[in-house]
Design a protein around this motif. Structure first.
Motif, PDB file in Angstrom:
ATOM      1  N   LYS A 173     -65.946 -86.403  78.185  1.00 42.91           N
ATOM      2  CA  LYS A 173     -67.273 -85.590  76.886  1.00 42.91           C
ATOM      3  C   LYS A 173     -66.190 -85.221  75.722  1.00 42.91           C
ATOM      4  CE  LYS A 173     -70.498 -84.512  79.939  1.00 42.91           C
ATOM      5  NZ  LYS A 173     -71.128 -83.043  80.531  1.00 42.91           N
ATOM      6  N   ALA A 174     -67.321 -86.162  74.606  1.00 43.98           N
ATOM      7  CA  ALA A 174     -66.595 -85.846  73.494  1.00 43.98           C
ATOM      8  C   ALA A 174     -67.227 -85.368  72.455  1.00 43.98           C
ATOM      9  CB  ALA A 174     -65.269 -87.564  72.935  1.00 43.98           C
ATOM     10  N   ASN A 175     -66.625 -85.660  70.587  1.00 44.76           N
ATOM     11  CA  ASN A 175     -67.305 -85.311  69.329  1.00 44.76           C
ATOM     12  C   ASN A 175     -65.873 -85.402  68.631  1.00 44.76           C
ATOM     13  OD1 ASN A 175     -69.724 -84.731  67.750  1.00 44.76           O
ATOM     14  ND2 ASN A 175     -70.131 -83.279  68.584  1.00 44.76           N
ATOM     15  N   LEU A 176     -66.375 -85.833  67.640  1.00 44.40           N
ATOM     16  CA  LEU A 176     -66.175 -85.911  66.615  1.00 44.40           C
ATOM     17  C   LEU A 176     -66.501 -85.430  65.356  1.00 44.40           C
ATOM     18  CD1 LEU A 176     -65.694 -89.137  68.638  1.00 44.40           C
ATOM     19  CD2 LEU A 176     -63.907 -89.095  66.805  1.00 44.40           C
ATOM     20  N   TYR A 177     -65.506 -85.001  64.087  1.00 46.27           N
ATOM     21  CA  TYR A 177     -65.596 -83.597  63.495  1.00 46.27           C
ATOM     22  C   TYR A 177     -65.201 -84.681  62.232  1.00 46.27           C
ATOM     23  CZ  TYR A 177     -66.854 -81.464  67.374  1.00 46.27           C
ATOM     24  OH  TYR A 177     -67.202 -80.755  69.101  1.00 46.27           O
ATOM     25  N   LYS A 178     -66.383 -84.029  60.731  1.00 39.07           N
ATOM     26  CA  LYS A 178     -65.193 -83.650  59.742  1.00 39.07           C
ATOM     27  C   LYS A 178     -65.418 -81.893  58.875  1.00 39.07           C
ATOM     28  CE  LYS A 178     -63.986 -85.559  55.537  1.00 39.07           C
ATOM     29  NZ  LYS A 178     -63.241 -82.693  55.004  1.00 39.07           N
ATOM     30  N   CYS A 179     -64.753 -82.131  58.250  1.00 40.46           N
ATOM     31  CA  CYS A 179     -64.625 -80.917  57.937  1.00 40.46           C
ATOM     32  C   CYS A 179     -63.480 -80.146  56.806  1.00 40.46           C
ATOM     33  CB  CYS A 179     -64.424 -79.497  58.352  1.00 40.46           C
ATOM     34  SG  CYS A 179     -62.651 -80.007  59.771  1.00 40.46           S
ATOM     35  N   GLY A 180     -63.984 -79.279  55.622  1.00 38.85           N
ATOM     36  CA  GLY A 180     -62.860 -79.242  54.450  1.00 38.85           C
ATOM     37  C   GLY A 180     -62.899 -77.907  54.541  1.00 38.85           C
ATOM     38  N   ASP A 181     -62.992 -76.817  55.365  1.00 39.50           N
ATOM     39  CA  ASP A 181     -63.206 -75.311  55.512  1.00 39.50           C
ATOM     40  C   ASP A 181     -62.239 -74.415  53.216  1.00 39.50           C
ATOM     41  OD1 ASP A 181     -63.631 -75.597  57.929  1.00 39.50           O
ATOM     42  OD2 ASP A 181     -63.076 -73.580  58.818  1.00 39.50           O
ATOM     43  N   HIS A 182     -61.338 -75.016  53.395  1.00 42.07           N
ATOM     44  CA  HIS A 182     -61.476 -75.051  52.270  1.00 42.07           C
ATOM     45  C   HIS A 182     -61.266 -75.306  50.942  1.00 42.07           C
ATOM     46  CE1 HIS A 182     -57.954 -71.300  53.567  1.00 42.07           C
ATOM     47  NE2 HIS A 182     -59.203 -70.843  54.213  1.00 42.07           N
ATOM     48  N   LEU A 183     -62.714 -76.542  50.632  1.00 43.92           N
ATOM     49  CA  LEU A 183     -62.719 -77.287  50.418  1.00 43.92           C
ATOM     50  C   LEU A 183     -63.490 -76.572  48.306  1.00 43.92           C
ATOM     51  CD1 LEU A 183     -61.168 -79.427  51.291  1.00 43.92           C
ATOM     52  CD2 LEU A 183     -62.683 -80.782  49.978  1.00 43.92           C
ATOM     53  N   SER A 184     -64.087 -76.772  47.806  1.00 45.10           N
ATOM     54  CA  SER A 184     -64.753 -75.578  47.276  1.00 45.10           C
ATOM     55  C   SER A 184     -66.280 -75.898  46.812  1.00 45.10           C
ATOM     56  CB  SER A 184     -64.255 -76.572  45.285  1.00 45.10           C
ATOM     57  OG  SER A 184     -64.513 -78.043  44.807  1.00 45.10           O
ATOM     58  N   THR A 185     -66.827 -77.287  48.241  1.00 47.77           N
ATOM     59  CA  THR A 185     -67.729 -77.333  48.596  1.00 47.77           C
ATOM     60  C   THR A 185     -67.308 -77.372  50.165  1.00 47.77           C
ATOM     61  OG1 THR A 185     -67.424 -79.744  47.997  1.00 47.77           O
ATOM     62  CG2 THR A 185     -69.214 -78.146  46.480  1.00 47.77           C
ATOM     63  N   PRO A 186     -67.883 -76.104  50.832  1.00 50.64           N
ATOM     64  CA  PRO A 186     -67.102 -76.300  52.071  1.00 50.64           C
ATOM     65  C   PRO A 186     -67.751 -77.166  53.127  1.00 50.64           C
ATOM     66  CG  PRO A 186     -67.083 -73.983  51.845  1.00 50.64           C
ATOM     67  CD  PRO A 186     -67.070 -75.252  50.351  1.00 50.64           C
ATOM     68  N   HIS A 187     -67.652 -78.071  54.248  1.00 48.33           N
ATOM     69  CA  HIS A 187     -68.809 -78.693  54.875  1.00 48.33           C
ATOM     70  C   HIS A 187     -68.524 -78.597  56.232  1.00 48.33           C
ATOM     71  CE1 HIS A 187     -65.991 -81.836  52.964  1.00 48.33           C
ATOM     72  NE2 HIS A 187     -65.641 -81.968  54.228  1.00 48.33           N
ATOM     73  N   PHE A 188     -69.588 -79.392  57.059  1.00 53.55           N
ATOM     74  CA  PHE A 188     -68.654 -78.992  58.575  1.00 53.55           C
ATOM     75  C   PHE A 188     -69.652 -79.784  59.244  1.00 53.55           C
ATOM     76  CE2 PHE A 188     -68.165 -74.299  56.679  1.00 53.55           C
ATOM     77  CZ  PHE A 188     -66.636 -74.640  57.298  1.00 53.55           C
ATOM     78  N   LEU A 189     -69.214 -81.593  59.277  1.00 54.88           N
ATOM     79  CA  LEU A 189     -70.238 -82.416  60.062  1.00 54.88           C
ATOM     80  C   LEU A 189     -69.976 -82.569  61.438  1.00 54.88           C
ATOM     81  CD1 LEU A 189     -69.888 -84.723  56.895  1.00 54.88           C
ATOM     82  CD2 LEU A 189     -71.975 -83.351  57.370  1.00 54.88           C
ATOM     83  N   SER A 190     -70.905 -82.951  62.511  1.00 51.53           N
ATOM     84  CA  SER A 190     -70.380 -83.954  63.242  1.00 51.53           C
ATOM     85  C   SER A 190     -70.378 -85.246  63.742  1.00 51.53           C
ATOM     86  CB  SER A 190     -70.817 -82.266  64.459  1.00 51.53           C
ATOM     87  OG  SER A 190     -72.226 -82.628  64.764  1.00 51.53           O
ATOM     88  N   TRP A 191     -70.504 -86.275  65.052  1.00 56.57           N
ATOM     89  CA  TRP A 191     -71.004 -86.933  65.534  1.00 56.57           C
ATOM     90  C   TRP A 191     -72.094 -86.748  66.219  1.00 56.57           C
ATOM     91  CZ3 TRP A 191     -69.297 -89.558  70.440  1.00 56.57           C
ATOM     92  CH2 TRP A 191     -69.593 -91.011  70.374  1.00 56.57           C
ATOM     93  N   VAL A 192     -71.644 -85.502  66.883  1.00 52.83           N
ATOM     94  CA  VAL A 192     -73.337 -85.141  67.737  1.00 52.83           C
ATOM     95  C   VAL A 192     -73.641 -84.029  67.411  1.00 52.83           C
ATOM     96  CG1 VAL A 192     -73.435 -85.085  70.311  1.00 52.83           C
ATOM     97  CG2 VAL A 192     -72.031 -86.757  70.056  1.00 52.83           C
ATOM     98  N   PRO A 193     -75.219 -83.762  67.375  1.00 54.62           N
ATOM     99  CA  PRO A 193     -75.723 -82.569  67.092  1.00 54.62           C
ATOM    100  C   PRO A 193     -75.395 -81.375  67.666  1.00 54.62           C
ATOM    101  CG  PRO A 193     -76.972 -84.156  67.267  1.00 54.62           C
ATOM    102  CD  PRO A 193     -76.326 -84.817  67.419  1.00 54.62           C
ATOM    103  N   ILE A 194     -74.778 -80.450  66.857  1.00 59.45           N
ATOM    104  CA  ILE A 194     -74.420 -79.109  67.567  1.00 59.45           C
ATOM    105  C   ILE A 194     -75.491 -78.254  67.134  1.00 59.45           C
ATOM    106  CG2 ILE A 194     -72.394 -77.022  67.556  1.00 59.45           C
ATOM    107  CD1 ILE A 194     -70.677 -79.235  66.303  1.00 59.45           C
ATOM    108  N   ASP A 195     -76.108 -76.775  68.268  1.00 59.98           N
ATOM    109  CA  ASP A 195     -77.231 -76.124  68.594  1.00 59.98           C
ATOM    110  C   ASP A 195     -76.619 -74.728  68.290  1.00 59.98           C
ATOM    111  OD1 ASP A 195     -75.645 -75.714  70.933  1.00 59.98           O
ATOM    112  OD2 ASP A 195     -77.237 -76.144  72.010  1.00 59.98           O
ATOM    113  N   THR A 196     -75.465 -74.506  67.321  1.00 61.79           N
ATOM    114  CA  THR A 196     -75.278 -72.769  67.197  1.00 61.79           C
ATOM    115  C   THR A 196     -76.117 -72.145  65.980  1.00 61.79           C
ATOM    116  OG1 THR A 196     -72.707 -73.909  66.226  1.00 61.79           O
ATOM    117  CG2 THR A 196     -72.405 -72.871  68.340  1.00 61.79           C
ATOM    118  N   ALA A 197     -75.616 -71.060  65.600  1.00 60.60           N
ATOM    119  CA  ALA A 197     -76.230 -70.459  64.517  1.00 60.60           C
ATOM    120  C   ALA A 197     -75.409 -71.240  63.539  1.00 60.60           C
ATOM    121  CB  ALA A 197     -76.489 -69.028  65.044  1.00 60.60           C
ATOM    122  N   GLY A 198     -73.942 -71.109  63.488  1.00 65.26           N
ATOM    123  CA  GLY A 198     -72.860 -70.821  62.310  1.00 65.26           C
ATOM    124  C   GLY A 198     -72.557 -71.998  62.915  1.00 65.26           C
ATOM    125  N   PRO A 199     -71.195 -72.671  61.656  1.00 61.77           N
ATOM    126  CA  PRO A 199     -70.612 -73.976  62.232  1.00 61.77           C
ATOM    127  C   PRO A 199     -69.789 -73.611  62.941  1.00 61.77           C
ATOM    128  CG  PRO A 199     -70.604 -72.882  59.665  1.00 61.77           C
ATOM    129  CD  PRO A 199     -71.197 -71.672  60.560  1.00 61.77           C
TER     130      PRO A 199
END
Length: 213
Positions: A173-199
């Motif tokens: 079982k797996a998931n893949l992601y794209k992030c960049g916590d310290h970029l000027s525009t932080p982002h948190f993307l996933s391949w399969v949806p995530i159901d948590t309240a925050g990243p």
């Protein structure tokens, strides 16, 4: 269920050529914005994947507004840079998190729960091969005109808490992601949806089935 096929022509000694081979494989977008109110930024990101029996090859492709590569060492805070990630679980004993910056600095851990990680040794990290179209030199945040790509080869020995000889035949079982916590525009993307309240990428219940033929 996603099927990952075998290609014996893939060779980790020539990742640039392996990347060319992977260009013929299906492209899976990493495009789920799970927390749109706080983090609406959506780079174009995705991956292609195949294996040669003993090594898993992943080609990530990313087009983002800005790119950062400050982390200098493996098992550092790679998620703060422009980062792509592959999390997988072989069973219910825990899961592995493979994380890579845009220039190929990597992190590998195994854990049952997020706070309790066992990280791979420096010697093991060296067996994970990486090729980036951006080279391997660090740089401050900047805008790039073209997408960047990172191709990695992960040997079965990287699954260091299990005795695995072949990717061929594995069901994970797996998931893949794209992030960049310290970029000027932080982002948190996933391949399969995530159901948590925050990243939070450390959510095995949000992994999906993947089989290696």
């Amino acid at each position: 269920m996603v099927i990952i096929s075998e290609n014996r022509h893939l060779n980790s000694d020539n990742l640039e050529h392996a990347s060319e081979i992977l260009s013929e494989y299906e492209f899976f977008p990493i495009s789920c914005i799970n927390w749109p109110e706080k983090f609406p930024e959506k780079p174009q990101a995705g991956f292609r994947m195949a294996h040669n029996g003993t090594e898993l090859f992943i080609r990530f492709t990313v087009k983002e507004n800005s790119t950062l590569a400050k982390i200098k060492e493996d098992n550092g805070e790679v998620w703060t840079d422009s980062c792509v990630e592959f999390f997988l679980a072989l069973d219910d004993t825990g899961y592995y998190n493979f994380e890579f910056t845009c220039i190929g600095k990597a992190l590998l851990g195994f854990r049952k729960e997020r706070p309790n990680a066992i990280h791979a040794t420096p010697e093991l990290m060296q067996t994970i091969k990486r090729f980036s179209t951006l080279g391997n030199s660090n740089f401050e945040e900047k805008s790039l005109k073209e997408p960047w790509e990172l191709t990695v080869a992960i040997p079965t020995s990287a699954l260091f808490r299990h005795q695995v000889q072949q990717w061929k035949g594995l069901a994970i079982k797996a998931n893949l992601y794209k992030c960049g916590d310290h970029l000027s525009t932080p982002h948190f993307l996933s391949w399969v949806p995530i159901d948590t309240a925050g990243p939070d990428f450390h959510v095995p219940r949000c992994f999906t089935k993947m089989t290696f033929l």
